[in-house]
Motif scaffolding. Structure first.
Motif, PDB file in Angstrom:
ATOM      1  N   ALA A   1       0.833  -1.205   0.000  1.00 44.62           N
ATOM      2  CA  ALA A   1       0.000   0.000   0.000  1.00 44.62           C
ATOM      3  C   ALA A   1       0.871   1.260   0.000  1.00 44.62           C
ATOM      4  CB  ALA A   1      -0.936  -0.009   1.203  1.00 44.62           C
ATOM      5  N   GLU A   2       1.947   1.232   0.754  1.00 51.35           N
ATOM      6  CA  GLU A   2       2.863   2.377   0.778  1.00 51.35           C
ATOM      7  C   GLU A   2       3.547   2.559  -0.573  1.00 51.35           C
ATOM      8  OE1 GLU A   2       5.313   1.404   4.148  1.00 51.35           O
ATOM      9  OE2 GLU A   2       3.853   2.228   5.574  1.00 51.35           O
ATOM     10  N   ASP A   3       3.919   1.456  -1.203  1.00 54.34           N
ATOM     11  CA  ASP A   3       4.517   1.530  -2.548  1.00 54.34           C
ATOM     12  C   ASP A   3       3.522   2.123  -3.544  1.00 54.34           C
ATOM     13  OD1 ASP A   3       6.862   0.415  -1.605  1.00 54.34           O
ATOM     14  OD2 ASP A   3       6.432  -1.602  -2.376  1.00 54.34           O
ATOM     15  N   ILE A   4       2.281   1.669  -3.456  1.00 59.56           N
ATOM     16  CA  ILE A   4       1.246   2.183  -4.355  1.00 59.56           C
ATOM     17  C   ILE A   4       1.046   3.674  -4.119  1.00 59.56           C
ATOM     18  CG2 ILE A   4      -1.254   2.140  -4.795  1.00 59.56           C
ATOM     19  CD1 ILE A   4      -1.069  -0.937  -4.562  1.00 59.56           C
ATOM     20  N   ALA A   5       1.055   4.083  -2.852  1.00 57.35           N
ATOM     21  CA  ALA A   5       0.897   5.511  -2.537  1.00 57.35           C
ATOM     22  C   ALA A   5       1.995   6.340  -3.198  1.00 57.35           C
ATOM     23  CB  ALA A   5       0.889   5.720  -1.021  1.00 57.35           C
ATOM     24  N   GLN A   6       3.220   5.838  -3.151  1.00 56.47           N
ATOM     25  CA  GLN A   6       4.320   6.550  -3.815  1.00 56.47           C
ATOM     26  C   GLN A   6       4.054   6.670  -5.311  1.00 56.47           C
ATOM     27  OE1 GLN A   6       7.989   4.557  -2.885  1.00 56.47           O
ATOM     28  NE2 GLN A   6       8.050   5.364  -0.804  1.00 56.47           N
ATOM     29  N   GLU A   7       3.604   5.585  -5.902  1.00 56.88           N
ATOM     30  CA  GLU A   7       3.325   5.595  -7.337  1.00 56.88           C
ATOM     31  C   GLU A   7       2.168   6.537  -7.663  1.00 56.88           C
ATOM     32  OE1 GLU A   7       2.913   1.510  -8.657  1.00 56.88           O
ATOM     33  OE2 GLU A   7       4.755   0.965  -7.595  1.00 56.88           O
ATOM     34  N   VAL A   8       1.170   6.582  -6.787  1.00 53.99           N
ATOM     35  CA  VAL A   8       0.032   7.488  -6.990  1.00 53.99           C
ATOM     36  C   VAL A   8       0.510   8.939  -6.996  1.00 53.99           C
ATOM     37  CG1 VAL A   8      -2.044   8.415  -5.868  1.00 53.99           C
ATOM     38  CG2 VAL A   8      -1.769   5.936  -6.140  1.00 53.99           C
ATOM     39  N   PHE A   9       1.347   9.288  -6.026  1.00 47.08           N
ATOM     40  CA  PHE A   9       1.826  10.669  -5.972  1.00 47.08           C
ATOM     41  C   PHE A   9       2.787  10.994  -7.122  1.00 47.08           C
ATOM     42  CE2 PHE A   9       0.200  10.454  -1.593  1.00 47.08           C
ATOM     43  CZ  PHE A   9      -0.641  11.559  -1.656  1.00 47.08           C
ATOM     44  N   LEU A  10       3.554  10.013  -7.566  1.00 43.36           N
ATOM     45  CA  LEU A  10       4.395  10.234  -8.753  1.00 43.36           C
ATOM     46  C   LEU A  10       3.526  10.497  -9.983  1.00 43.36           C
ATOM     47  CD1 LEU A  10       7.224   7.558  -8.326  1.00 43.36           C
ATOM     48  CD2 LEU A  10       7.477  10.057  -8.266  1.00 43.36           C
ATOM     49  N   LYS A  11       2.460   9.713 -10.104  1.00 40.72           N
ATOM     50  CA  LYS A  11       1.550   9.900 -11.234  1.00 40.72           C
ATOM     51  C   LYS A  11       0.843  11.252 -11.140  1.00 40.72           C
ATOM     52  CE  LYS A  11      -1.951   7.556 -13.921  1.00 40.72           C
ATOM     53  NZ  LYS A  11      -2.647   6.301 -14.130  1.00 40.72           N
ATOM     54  N   ALA A  12       0.419  11.628  -9.933  1.00 40.80           N
ATOM     55  CA  ALA A  12      -0.231  12.927  -9.737  1.00 40.80           C
ATOM     56  C   ALA A  12       0.731  14.054 -10.107  1.00 40.80           C
ATOM     57  CB  ALA A  12      -0.713  13.069  -8.297  1.00 40.80           C
ATOM     58  N   TYR A  13       1.980  13.908  -9.712  1.00 35.78           N
ATOM     59  CA  TYR A  13       3.000  14.918 -10.017  1.00 35.78           C
ATOM     60  C   TYR A  13       3.185  15.041 -11.536  1.00 35.78           C
ATOM     61  CZ  TYR A  13       7.420  17.471  -9.883  1.00 35.78           C
ATOM     62  OH  TYR A  13       8.401  18.408 -10.060  1.00 35.78           O
ATOM     63  N   ALA A  14       3.254  13.892 -12.191  1.00 39.58           N
ATOM     64  CA  ALA A  14       3.457  13.890 -13.644  1.00 39.58           C
ATOM     65  C   ALA A  14       2.258  14.476 -14.383  1.00 39.58           C
ATOM     66  CB  ALA A  14       3.727  12.465 -14.133  1.00 39.58           C
ATOM     67  N   LYS A  15       1.071  14.334 -13.811  1.00 38.13           N
ATOM     68  CA  LYS A  15      -0.154  14.783 -14.484  1.00 38.13           C
ATOM     69  C   LYS A  15      -0.732  16.038 -13.839  1.00 38.13           C
ATOM     70  CE  LYS A  15      -1.081  10.615 -16.669  1.00 38.13           C
ATOM     71  NZ  LYS A  15      -1.382  10.471 -18.028  1.00 38.13           N
ATOM     72  N   ILE A  16       0.069  16.743 -13.076  1.00 39.91           N
ATOM     73  CA  ILE A  16      -0.414  17.896 -12.316  1.00 39.91           C
ATOM     74  C   ILE A  16      -1.044  18.968 -13.213  1.00 39.91           C
ATOM     75  CG2 ILE A  16       1.612  19.396 -12.187  1.00 39.91           C
ATOM     76  CD1 ILE A  16       1.165  19.323  -9.103  1.00 39.91           C
TER      77      ILE A  16
END
Length: 172
Positions: free
Chosen positions: A32-47
């Motif tokens: 879940a923590e790994d997924i959270a990191q990926e979610v925020f990376l994706k959010a950053y990329a698509k900001i």
């Protein structure tokens, strides 16, 4: 506000919610923590694509749910041995034995919820554990409100049957 500052603020404000939501799907804290990191990376990329038509929280929920659904469908998840654990907040005013009974019952109920199929589990967790309204859940899952209500009703019926079975066999 700069992109980096915005991301830091989103992580501070919504990080626990993203991890918790991912945990509901994958049932493993580290994943879940790994997924959270990926979610925020994706959010950053698509900001730049964030239009503000929905709240940041709803947008992050949607990214999290979609990422978790992809992960659950993946081969890695199917081969994973799942550990179930969930910490419940304790009511300070209760006697220790009351807290223990509530915690045990809450964990049993959560364990039953976690055994439901993903489509049933997600509406129950988002509504009862995350305390989201049907309208918010519909937006996150890209469903109609009536669809969410029907799914919730069916999921509650399945959960009720599981609880009755457990009680009938003296397991609860």
């Amino acid at each position: 506000m700069k992109r980096d500052e915005m991301l830091r603020e989103w992580i501070r404000a919504h990080g626990r919610m993203v991890i918790r939501t991912a945990y509901y799907y994958v049932k493993d804290k580290m994943i879940a923590e790994d997924i959270a990191q990926e979610v925020f990376l994706k959010a950053y990329a698509k900001i730049e694509e964030f239009r503000g038509t929905a709240s940041v929280e709803t947008w992050l929920y949607r990214i999290t749910v979609n990422h978790c659904k992809d992960y659950v469908r993946s081969w890695a998840y199917r081969k994973l041995l799942v550990q179930q654990h969930f910490e419940r907040a304790r009511d300070e005013g209760d006697l220790p034995e009351d807290v223990l009974v509530k915690k045990h019952r809450g964990e049993e109920l959560l364990a039953m919820v976690m055994k439901l199929p993903v489509k049933d589990r997600e509406v129950i967790l988002l509504h009862y554990f995350e305390e989201l309204k049907v309208k918010e859940i519909a937006e996150i899952l890209s469903d109609k409100e009536t669809t969410v209500r029907v799914r919730m009703m069916r999921a509650l019926k399945k959960l009720r049957q599981k609880v009755e079975e457990e009680e009938a066999y003296g397991l609860l």
